[in-house]
Design a protein around this motif. Structure first.
Motif, PDB file in Angstrom:
ATOM      1  N   PRO A 201       0.811  -1.226   0.000  1.00 42.17           N
ATOM      2  CA  PRO A 201       0.000   0.000   0.000  1.00 42.17           C
ATOM      3  C   PRO A 201       0.843   1.275   0.000  1.00 42.17           C
ATOM      4  CG  PRO A 201      -0.152  -1.138   2.129  1.00 42.17           C
ATOM      5  CD  PRO A 201       0.526  -2.067   1.185  1.00 42.17           C
ATOM      6  N   LYS A 202       2.025   1.227   0.625  1.00 45.34           N
ATOM      7  CA  LYS A 202       2.895   2.402   0.639  1.00 45.34           C
ATOM      8  C   LYS A 202       3.408   2.711  -0.772  1.00 45.34           C
ATOM      9  CE  LYS A 202       4.387   1.145   5.275  1.00 45.34           C
ATOM     10  NZ  LYS A 202       3.248   1.800   5.888  1.00 45.34           N
ATOM     11  N   MET A 203       3.891   1.662  -1.455  1.00 44.48           N
ATOM     12  CA  MET A 203       4.457   1.891  -2.781  1.00 44.48           C
ATOM     13  C   MET A 203       3.366   2.125  -3.827  1.00 44.48           C
ATOM     14  SD  MET A 203       7.447   1.971  -1.688  1.00 44.48           S
ATOM     15  CE  MET A 203       8.045   2.647  -3.240  1.00 44.48           C
ATOM     16  N   GLU A 204       2.199   1.484  -3.656  1.00 47.89           N
ATOM     17  CA  GLU A 204       1.075   1.786  -4.550  1.00 47.89           C
ATOM     18  C   GLU A 204       0.647   3.240  -4.370  1.00 47.89           C
ATOM     19  OE1 GLU A 204      -1.274  -2.431  -5.318  1.00 47.89           O
ATOM     20  OE2 GLU A 204      -1.940  -1.120  -3.686  1.00 47.89           O
ATOM     21  N   GLY A 205       0.685   3.726  -3.123  1.00 45.38           N
ATOM     22  CA  GLY A 205       0.366   5.124  -2.869  1.00 45.38           C
ATOM     23  C   GLY A 205       1.352   6.055  -3.555  1.00 45.38           C
ATOM     24  N   CYS A 206       2.633   5.728  -3.452  1.00 48.03           N
ATOM     25  CA  CYS A 206       3.667   6.533  -4.124  1.00 48.03           C
ATOM     26  C   CYS A 206       3.445   6.539  -5.634  1.00 48.03           C
ATOM     27  CB  CYS A 206       5.055   5.967  -3.805  1.00 48.03           C
ATOM     28  SG  CYS A 206       5.585   6.206  -2.092  1.00 48.03           S
ATOM     29  N   LEU A 207       3.130   5.372  -6.178  1.00 45.57           N
ATOM     30  CA  LEU A 207       2.892   5.242  -7.620  1.00 45.57           C
ATOM     31  C   LEU A 207       1.707   6.109  -8.046  1.00 45.57           C
ATOM     32  CD1 LEU A 207       3.883   3.537 -10.100  1.00 45.57           C
ATOM     33  CD2 LEU A 207       2.083   1.913  -9.533  1.00 45.57           C
ATOM     34  N   HIS A 208       0.603   5.994  -7.309  1.00 46.97           N
ATOM     35  CA  HIS A 208      -0.592   6.780  -7.636  1.00 46.97           C
ATOM     36  C   HIS A 208      -0.308   8.284  -7.546  1.00 46.97           C
ATOM     37  CE1 HIS A 208      -4.713   8.243  -7.673  1.00 46.97           C
ATOM     38  NE2 HIS A 208      -4.485   8.864  -6.526  1.00 46.97           N
ATOM     39  N   ALA A 209       0.392   8.685  -6.486  1.00 50.98           N
ATOM     40  CA  ALA A 209       0.654  10.112  -6.287  1.00 50.98           C
ATOM     41  C   ALA A 209       1.468  10.705  -7.436  1.00 50.98           C
ATOM     42  CB  ALA A 209       1.381  10.329  -4.955  1.00 50.98           C
ATOM     43  N   VAL A 210       2.565  10.051  -7.783  1.00 44.25           N
ATOM     44  CA  VAL A 210       3.444  10.593  -8.828  1.00 44.25           C
ATOM     45  C   VAL A 210       2.765  10.527 -10.193  1.00 44.25           C
ATOM     46  CG1 VAL A 210       5.696  10.361  -9.957  1.00 44.25           C
ATOM     47  CG2 VAL A 210       5.505  10.041  -7.489  1.00 44.25           C
ATOM     48  N   ARG A 211       2.022   9.448 -10.445  1.00 46.99           N
ATOM     49  CA  ARG A 211       1.284   9.353 -11.703  1.00 46.99           C
ATOM     50  C   ARG A 211       0.218  10.447 -11.806  1.00 46.99           C
ATOM     51  NH1 ARG A 211       1.187   3.370 -13.238  1.00 46.99           N
ATOM     52  NH2 ARG A 211       2.965   3.343 -14.651  1.00 46.99           N
ATOM     53  N   SER A 212      -0.226  10.943 -10.660  1.00 43.35           N
ATOM     54  CA  SER A 212      -1.290  11.961 -10.639  1.00 43.35           C
ATOM     55  C   SER A 212      -0.737  13.382 -10.589  1.00 43.35           C
ATOM     56  CB  SER A 212      -2.214  11.720  -9.441  1.00 43.35           C
ATOM     57  OG  SER A 212      -2.794  10.429  -9.500  1.00 43.35           O
ATOM     58  N   GLY A 213       0.574  13.526 -10.735  1.00 42.36           N
ATOM     59  CA  GLY A 213       1.152  14.863 -10.829  1.00 42.36           C
ATOM     60  C   GLY A 213       1.952  15.328  -9.640  1.00 42.36           C
ATOM     61  N   VAL A 214       2.014  14.531  -8.553  1.00 48.20           N
ATOM     62  CA  VAL A 214       2.866  14.901  -7.416  1.00 48.20           C
ATOM     63  C   VAL A 214       4.325  14.797  -7.866  1.00 48.20           C
ATOM     64  CG1 VAL A 214       3.539  14.271  -5.063  1.00 48.20           C
ATOM     65  CG2 VAL A 214       1.141  14.127  -5.763  1.00 48.20           C
ATOM     66  N   GLY A 215       5.131  15.790  -7.503  1.00 45.64           N
ATOM     67  CA  GLY A 215       6.503  15.860  -8.019  1.00 45.64           C
ATOM     68  C   GLY A 215       7.343  14.646  -7.693  1.00 45.64           C
ATOM     69  N   THR A 216       7.380  14.264  -6.427  1.00 51.46           N
ATOM     70  CA  THR A 216       8.114  13.081  -5.987  1.00 51.46           C
ATOM     71  C   THR A 216       7.352  12.438  -4.832  1.00 51.46           C
ATOM     72  OG1 THR A 216       9.437  14.302  -4.354  1.00 51.46           O
ATOM     73  CG2 THR A 216      10.383  14.065  -6.563  1.00 51.46           C
ATOM     74  N   ALA A 217       7.612  11.151  -4.610  1.00 53.12           N
ATOM     75  CA  ALA A 217       7.073  10.442  -3.447  1.00 53.12           C
ATOM     76  C   ALA A 217       8.242   9.733  -2.783  1.00 53.12           C
ATOM     77  CB  ALA A 217       5.993   9.454  -3.859  1.00 53.12           C
TER      78      ALA A 217
END
Length: 310
Positions: free
Chosen positions: A259-275
């Protein structure tokens, strides 16, 4: 050398504070880069239960705020929930890696997250000034969810009041940020289709909020150094990888990291600069990661980025 000569102007003297100045200078480009940007921090792991680490975390978040960033804190509370369920004689059951949340257990989750963990964290932050404001995903319809029904071997499993996020409304958070406050958000969601509330995974909630807020970065505190390259055969930490590289690794990850890495993946794919996934057992890990050249932990970047500091 005579005393007279030693006292002449221009004689070099050892300044013990010089390393502090060098650290501040190293932080300067990072301060300029992140000034005015939203940073979403998922508070969890050992940092949540160790008194010294909790205090250091609060100091880090206040430092970010004073340095011109806009921190938003999202938290769960697994250890505290387990302790309260045990105290009330309610058995903790897990299916598909998720807590089975009965109506009785949901009452405990709601009480612990909003009434214990959040209040303590708000109190620690507010030792440094009138900064933090606590809220849950229920407030102002910040997080909306439907019942999550995972499948195991093709069979749908009922895990009770566990939610899958369907919508985020950042209006209340943005109003608090505009007022110079630090929002502290418990990972509870209102229902999209009934009158219940749902327990949602805090990693997932943090990622969804980071994406909706257009955050500069998402930071997830955990109890490991970062994402390991070949665990358990090696303890080498991957310091940086792209979303495509992470996607290929996901099927091989331990259930706790998914869930942590899926969250990072979703965030960056959605425009967050880095996770970034950080070791919350290290005091001031947030400052070490965001304001130093070396950083710590694992950073996920968009595919278009290659090399260079982030």
């Amino acid at each position: 050398m005579s005393d007279e000569k030693a006292g002449q102007p221009g004689t070099a003297r050892k300044h013990t504070a010089l390393p502090k100045a060098q650290i501040l200078i190293e932080a300067l480009p990072w301060l300029r880069r992140h000034n005015g940007k939203v940073v979403v921090i998922k508070f969890g792991g050992n940092a949540m239960i160790d008194e010294d680490l909790k205090a250091a975390f609060a100091q880090d978040v206040v430092f970010l705020h004073q340095a011109g960033l806009k921190p938003v804190v999202v938290h769960g509370g697994g250890p505290q929930i387990n302790a309260q369920l045990d105290k009330q004689g309610l058995v903790s059951e897990f299916k598909a890696g998720l807590r089975v949340t009965t109506p009785e257990a949901m009452d405990v989750v709601r009480m612990v997250l909003a009434g214990q963990v959040q209040r303590e964290l708000v109190g620690l932050l507010n030792q440094h000034g009138p900064l933090a404001v606590g809220m849950t995903g229920e407030d102002a319809r910040t997080i909306t969810a439907t019942k999550h029904s995972p499948e195991i071997d093709g069979e749908v499993i009922d895990i009770g009041r566990v939610g899958e996020i369907t919508a985020i409304d950042t209006g209340a958070i943005e109003a608090l940020l505009a007022d110079g406050r630090i929002p502290v958000i418990s990972s509870i969601a209102r229902s999209a289709d009934d009158h219940h509330v749902y327990n949602v995974n805090a990693d997932t909630a943090a990622a969804a909020l980071a994406a909706s807020l257009g955050a500069e970065t998402l930071m997830v505190l955990t109890d490991v150094e970062g994402l390991y390259a070949d665990w358990p055969h090696s303890d080498e930490v991957i310091s940086r990888l792209t979303v495509s590289e992470l996607e290929k690794l996901l099927p091989e990850l331990s259930s706790g990291m998914v869930p942590k890495m899926e969250g990072c993946l979703h965030a960056v794919r959605s425009g967050v600069g880095t996770a970034r996934v950080l070791d919350g057992r290290v005091p001031h890990s947030i400052l070490l990661e965001i304001f130093t050249d070396s950083g710590i932990g694992t950073m996920v970047v968009p595919d278009r980025q290659s090399g260079g500091a982030a």
